[in-house]
Design a protein around this motif. Structure first.
Motif, PDB file in Angstrom:
ATOM      1  N   LEU B  58       0.814  -1.267   0.139  1.00 34.32           N
ATOM      2  CA  LEU B  58      -0.093  -0.181  -0.040  1.00 34.32           C
ATOM      3  C   LEU B  58       0.972   1.310   0.084  1.00 34.32           C
ATOM      4  N   ASP B  79      -0.103   0.101 -10.218  1.00 31.74           N
ATOM      5  CA  ASP B  79      -1.081  -0.995 -10.863  1.00 31.74           C
ATOM      6  C   ASP B  79      -0.680  -2.441 -10.742  1.00 31.74           C
ATOM      7  N   ALA B  82      -1.268  -3.196  -7.435  1.00 35.38           N
ATOM      8  CA  ALA B  82      -2.735  -3.240  -6.957  1.00 35.38           C
ATOM      9  C   ALA B  82      -3.244  -4.561  -7.635  1.00 35.38           C
ATOM     10  N   ARG B  83      -2.823  -4.926  -8.794  1.00 34.04           N
ATOM     11  CA  ARG B  83      -3.267  -6.316  -9.349  1.00 34.04           C
ATOM     12  C   ARG B  83      -2.786  -7.731  -8.536  1.00 34.04           C
ATOM     13  N   ARG B  85      -2.252  -7.678  -5.281  1.00 39.97           N
ATOM     14  CA  ARG B  85      -3.308  -7.653  -4.065  1.00 39.97           C
ATOM     15  C   ARG B  85      -4.525  -7.976  -4.433  1.00 39.97           C
ATOM     16  N   GLY B  86      -5.027  -7.758  -5.631  1.00 42.00           N
ATOM     17  CA  GLY B  86      -6.434  -8.260  -6.156  1.00 42.00           C
ATOM     18  C   GLY B  86      -6.558  -9.815  -6.200  1.00 42.00           C
ATOM     19  N   PHE B  91      -7.884  -7.883   2.963  1.00 39.77           N
ATOM     20  CA  PHE B  91      -7.853  -7.186   3.822  1.00 39.77           C
ATOM     21  C   PHE B  91      -8.974  -7.142   4.718  1.00 39.77           C
ATOM     22  N   LEU B 110     -17.221  -7.576  -4.988  1.00 41.00           N
ATOM     23  CA  LEU B 110     -16.138  -6.640  -5.576  1.00 41.00           C
ATOM     24  C   LEU B 110     -14.872  -7.150  -5.963  1.00 41.00           C
ATOM     25  N   PRO B 111     -14.057  -7.908  -5.014  1.00 34.00           N
ATOM     26  CA  PRO B 111     -12.836  -8.416  -5.194  1.00 34.00           C
ATOM     27  C   PRO B 111     -12.840  -9.380  -6.495  1.00 34.00           C
ATOM     28  N   GLU B 113     -15.147  -9.405  -8.770  1.00 37.16           N
ATOM     29  CA  GLU B 113     -15.363  -8.863 -10.136  1.00 37.16           C
ATOM     30  C   GLU B 113     -14.304  -7.782 -10.636  1.00 37.16           C
ATOM     31  N   LEU B 114     -13.239  -7.351  -9.679  1.00 40.02           N
ATOM     32  CA  LEU B 114     -12.290  -6.541 -10.116  1.00 40.02           C
ATOM     33  C   LEU B 114     -11.311  -7.439 -10.734  1.00 40.02           C
ATOM     34  N   ARG B 156     -15.500 -10.841   2.433  1.00 44.44           N
ATOM     35  CA  ARG B 156     -14.818 -10.009   1.385  1.00 44.44           C
ATOM     36  C   ARG B 156     -13.392 -10.407   1.168  1.00 44.44           C
TER      37      ARG B 156
END
Lengths: 830, 223
Positions: B58, B79, B82-83, B85-86, B91, B110-111, B113-114, B156
């Motif tokens: 982060l 980015d 971020a990928r 982490r996704g 978290f 959400l996670p 779908e991301l 989540r």
């Protein structure tokens, strides 16, 4: 979930919870204001154009000394336009023992296509509008002709081989103001069917053929474009913009006022949008940080933000345009009886303006703040106190200002106005920020001066430094508009209306022989107590420009060509008229007896490419003279004084063939003296300006009224700025109030603190607003409208008082909710 | 020996402050094995949250390196982190951090779908139902209690079956009983999915339930 879906879902959710309220309201108000202004001014503009058409008798006018093909009339009618034809020629009219030169105006049925003819049943009687035209065998005669022939209504006049019976006195006919003073003989309006029977048209006759057309603006424009190709060089085409300099100057001013009103609305709404968007972005930092921690890329955030913006544009454009249309409908309903005119329907241009407004304001003022969201550090999920991503102020305000200029440019289509507004924005913005900082600094000195509420309130202002300045500037902007709308506007409007004073000359006397002047002067001295002013009047044709023969010159536009190739009006004067102003060079010394000097109107000089120092050759009454241009003048065309493109220095000019022209104000109750005047000075032509004058006044009145309506929306935009400025610190206040509550402060103490803070902010903003309104009012008056504007001392007191009251009251009221919330709920939210 | 899923080398974080440069973390070297549960403890200002942020990508360190699931975080752009982490990380936060505009179900979806995973809705529905939140699928965060919000947040966090779960004071905003239930849930899932658990806490009891405790003081690991 795609960025698009996430963006739209967030937006919809926010709009349901009221999170988005201020942002949407700001843009919707902007669009509503712009479209209402657009629809309304479009229609008012249409009504004003109709007024100008009345002066021209149609929307489009063809004139030629040769017959104009009748097929034009047929083709115009086939296009759905109305058409009529006219013939004008001087000939002798005989009555019993007298005869006089008369200007025959033969008209076909349908004339006038715009405006109306005014007649009276007897000489200088009460004029009233009349339908139709004289029947064959009948004629309507101007008072001057009847006076010269010493007859009245009912007389039979012989014209050529036929005779006509005078059935009405012709007081006004549309189109009589067009063409300057070239038509010197008094007029006789007859039916065109009688012309053949008169049998006076011979080869070499001085005859002018005219065709006039009227219809929908688009159709008229198309027809005009086609005529430009079809008609020969000898045919002159004139449109509304040629309908007399006075009328066009008045219309021009009206449009400037209306444009100014809508521009101020845009600027205010844009400010409100920027503030609301900043708050919206700040409140979404945590969500964006969370999305990033869950794996959302910057691209995802960008798509999400852009889809939100797209939806905001579409929704606000539709809603605002719908509301704007409704609002102008209400306005028209309210104003119809006052405006005394049927407004034409609105065009869809104003609807497109709605979309343009929403897009410009959103992209220019909301986008920079929302775009920064993608740079939110994901670390913010763990550390709320991380500062928001810094906005590149140069870039973001660069985009915003470009967007605004683009918008203004599209509306104003006037580079001078655009420059003034852009410069004004920068100066007002910079001055306001500097003034705001200075006032906050001054205020800090007083924070220890009173009780706890005062200390808390004033401390808040100085502690919030930059936010207080933003609030002061925003409040000041809306208050400035308020002041501009009330004090400055009424000052400006009355100043403008004063340009056509009640006792403006209502008659021109033309064709006065210099030796007649003492007699004429005495006549008016005796009858109305004052002698009119006179000007020498010379007819001249330009022969050479800068040494080059006029016939060899290619002219850039019809105005320049008309000026150079037609006989024009000249005068000589010792002193510069009050309604003129030297822009370049110098006015001549009164004693100059040598070379003839000339002063040109700046516009025509620019068209002809003439500068100070260039030479012009004129032929005046058969004599060739060379003159040197020594100054360029700005002319106040709507002053209702005789104005000239070319003025010459006295001295040698006095030797040239000339007559005098004079203007005089004759009160309505003394109009009867004109009968005596015409009999005593039969060679002098009287030109009645009353109708043109009242039209100019009416246009000014109507436009003033429209401007007042239009400014109502500007006021609404100002209120959104006020709301947005209050919202800026609302979250912080909510939190602070909770802390103060927790520490034992009563609701009353906190409310008093808020009241002190907002009242102080309002007072400071009022002070700044008074300064701004005075400066803007002065610049606008001097630069855009060429009016003299006196400073209004009340503005300072009113500014501070109104600022303190409005901002103090609204601010305290709007943040009251924050004070009422239970502190535990607020503190838990963080 | 099991795989090392998280490793740091000479990790430092400095920030500038009005008093000059301030060292938050200094030469931190740790390694966490796959499936292990680790508690980061220490007094306020010891650098726990900063370390968690650096481990999860982060934030970026001033010096040193972090390897997460075999990828060197310091070599990735924002980015890229971020990928990662996704795909690999979950978290759980002290203040739940549910997206206010999304329902409980959508928050859990959400996670997935991301990252473009299939069957997001069915999997999220199952996860929430197994947490006892089957009746709360369409509720928005502001319609849920604190314990319910944290259970949604945990659902989540685990929905992508992450290799590493970071938790920042996961029970800090909950009353004792609810906190206890949420903690048990966290450890049960940790066992069930073999997820590596790294949590920051002030709660000694919670820390004691972890396989290992790493104590920080003044930005350094206490040996």
């Amino acid at each position: 979930m795609s960025g698009l879906r996430f963006g739209l879902k967030t937006l919809l959710r926010d709009s349901r919870t009221g999170e988005l309220g201020v942002l949407l309201a700001a843009i919707v108000v902007a669009v509503t204001a712009m479209t209402a202004v657009g629809f309304f001014t479009d229609r008012v503009g249409g009504a004003i154009r109709t007024q100008a058409s009345a002066v021209l008798a149609g929307d489009l006018d063809l004139s030629s000394t040769d017959p104009i093909p009748a097929e034009y009339m047929r083709d115009a009618r086939a296009r759905g336009l109305d058409a009529a034809e006219l013939m004008t020629f001087p000939t002798m009219a005989l009555a019993a023992d007298n005869n006089s030169l008369a200007l025959i105006k033969a008209v076909s049925s349908g004339y006038p296509l715009r405006g109306e003819i005014l007649v009276s049943p007897q000489m200088f009687g009460e004029a009233a509008p009349v339908q139709g035209i004289p029947a064959p065998g009948e004629a309507w005669a101007e008072p001057g002709l009847l006076a010269r022939l010493d007859v009245d209504v009912g007389a039979t006049l012989v014209v050529g081989s036929a005779s006509v019976v005078v059935t009405q006195v012709l007081d006004y006919q549309p189109g009589q103001g067009v063409g300057g003073f070239s038509q010197l003989a008094a007029g006789l309006l007859v039916n065109i069917a009688d012309v053949q029977a008169f049998d006076v048209i011979k080869p070499g006759s001085r005859i002018t053929y005219r065709q006039i057309f009227a219809g929908e603006p688009g159709a008229v424009d198309d027809w005009r474009a086609e005529l430009r190709v079809r008609v020969g060089k000898s045919v002159r085409i004139r449109g509304l913009e040629d309908a007399g300099e006075q009328i066009t100057a008045a219309i021009d001013r009206a449009q400037r006022f209306l444009t100014l009103a809508s521009l101020v609305t845009v600027i205010l709404a844009a400010v409100a949008t920027a503030m609301a968007a900043r708050r919206y972005a700040l409140r979404h930092l945590d969500t964006i940080a969370l999305m990033k921690s869950l794996g959302a890329t910057q691209g995802f955030i960008l798509v999400s933000t852009l889809s939100q913006l797209g939806l905001v544009i579409v929704v606000t454009a539709l809603l605002g345009t719908f509301l704007g249309y409704g609002a102008q409908g209400v306005l028209v309903g309210l104003g119809a009886s006052l405006l005394k005119v049927d407004l034409p329907p609105a065009s869809w241009f104003a609807g497109a303006l709605g979309l343009l407004t929403a897009a410009t304001i959103t992209v220019g003022f909301a986008l920079p703040h929302l775009l920064k969201l993608k740079d939110t550090p994901p670390m913010r999920v763990l550390r709320h106190d991380l500062p928001p991503p810094r906005l590149n102020t140069g870039l973001s305000y660069g985009i915003a200002i470009l967007a605004l200029l683009f918008m203004i440019g599209a509306i104003v289509q006037d580079l001078l106005m655009l420059g003034l507004i852009a410069g004004g924005l920068i100066i007002v913005g910079a001055t306001a920020v500097a003034g705001g900082w200075f006032l906050v600094w001054i205020l800090t000195r007083f924070r220890g001066a009173a009780g706890v509420s005062w200390r808390y309130g004033l401390a808040n202002i100085s502690r919030r430094g930059s936010e207080s300045v933003v609030q002061i500037v925003a409040f000041a902007l809306s208050l400035m508009v308020l002041l501009l709308l009330t004090l400055v506007r009424s000052d400006l409007l009355s100043e403008w209306q004063r340009t056509v004073p009640e006792d403006a000359p209502n008659y021109f006397l033309i064709n006065i022989e210099p030796e007649q002047w003492p007699g004429i002067s005495d006549f008016f001295e005796e009858k109305i107590g004052t002698a009119p002013d006179y000007l020498p009047f010379l007819r001249g044709r330009v022969t050479r420009i800068k040494g080059e023969a006029v016939d060899d010159i290619q002219f850039p536009n019809p105005r320049a060509e008309n000026f150079a190739k037609r006989e024009g009006n000249l005068t000589w004067r010792s002193a510069l008229p009050e309604t003129n102003e030297i822009r370049e060079g110098e006015w001549w010394a009164a004693a100059n007896q040598g070379e003839i000097e000339a002063s040109l109107e700046v516009g025509i000089a620019r068209d002809l490419g003439i500068a100070v120092g260039d030479t012009l050759g004129f032929n005046v009454g058969g004599e060739d003279v060379d003159v040197r241009v020594t100054s360029l003048r700005f002319v106040e065309w709507d002053s209702m004084q005789p104005n000239f493109f070319v003025m010459l220095s006295p001295g040698l000019t006095e030797e040239l063939p000339q007559t005098y022209i004079a203007s005089v104000f004759i009160p309505p109750e003394k109009r009867r003296i004109l009968s005596d005047f015409v009999r005593e000075f039969p060679g002098v032509t009287l030109l009645d300006l009353e109708v043109i004058l009242s039209q100019v006044r009416m246009i000014i009145e109507r436009a003033s009224m429209a401007v007042q309506y239009v400014f109502l929306f500007t006021l609404l935009a100002g209120i959104t700025v006020l709301l947005a400025a209050i919202q800026v610190t609302k979250d912080e206040r909510r939190f602070e109030s909770a802390i103060l509550h927790t520490l034992g402060a009563g609701r009353r103490t906190i409310m008093q603190g808020l009241a002190v803070e907002f009242t102080a902010l309002g007072t400071l903003a009022g002070l700044l607003a008074a300064f701004g309104a005075t400066a803007v009012g002065w610049v606008v008056a001097e630069q855009a409208f060429e009016l003299d504007y006196g400073l209004n001392p009340w503005i300072w007191l009113v500014g501070c008082l109104v600022g303190a009251l409005i901002v103090g009251f609204c601010g305290t009221l709007a943040t009251r909710g924050a004070v009422n919330e239970p502190p535990v709920a607020v503190l838990r939210d963080g | 020996m099991q795989d090392i899923v998280l490793r740091t080398e000479a990790l430092s974080k400095k920030v500038s402050s009005p008093e000059g440069s301030l060292t938050i973390l200094d030469d931190v070297r740790i390694a966490v094995q796959s499936g292990e549960s680790v508690a980061l403890v220490g007094p306020s200002g010891a650098g726990k949250t900063t370390l968690l942020a650096l481990l999860a990508g982060l934030d970026r360190p001033s010096h040193g390196h972090v390897w997460l699931c075999g990828e060197e975080l310091t070599a990735l752009d924002e980015d890229g982190r971020a990928r990662l982490r996704g795909d690999r990380v979950g978290f759980v936060f002290q203040s739940f951090h549910l997206v206010p505009s999304l329902t409980a179900l959508e928050n859990v979806m959400l996670p997935l779908e991301l990252t473009g995973a299939d069957g997001a809705k069915a999997r999220a529905t199952d996860a929430l139902t197994s947490m006892g939140l089957g009746e709360r699928l369409g509720h928005y965060p502001n319609q849920l209690s604190g314990g319910e919000k944290q259970r949604v947040a945990i659902s989540r966090a685990f929905i992508t079956k992450p290799e590493v779960l970071f938790a920042d004071e996961p029970t800090g905003n909950l009353d004792t009983a609810t906190g206890e239930r949420v903690a048990s849930l966290l450890f049960d899932l940790n066992k069930e999915f073999q997820t590596t658990l790294v949590l920051v806490t002030h709660d000694r009891e919670l820390a004691a339930r972890c396989d290992r405790i790493i104590e920080l003081a003044s930005g350094k690991v206490v040996p």
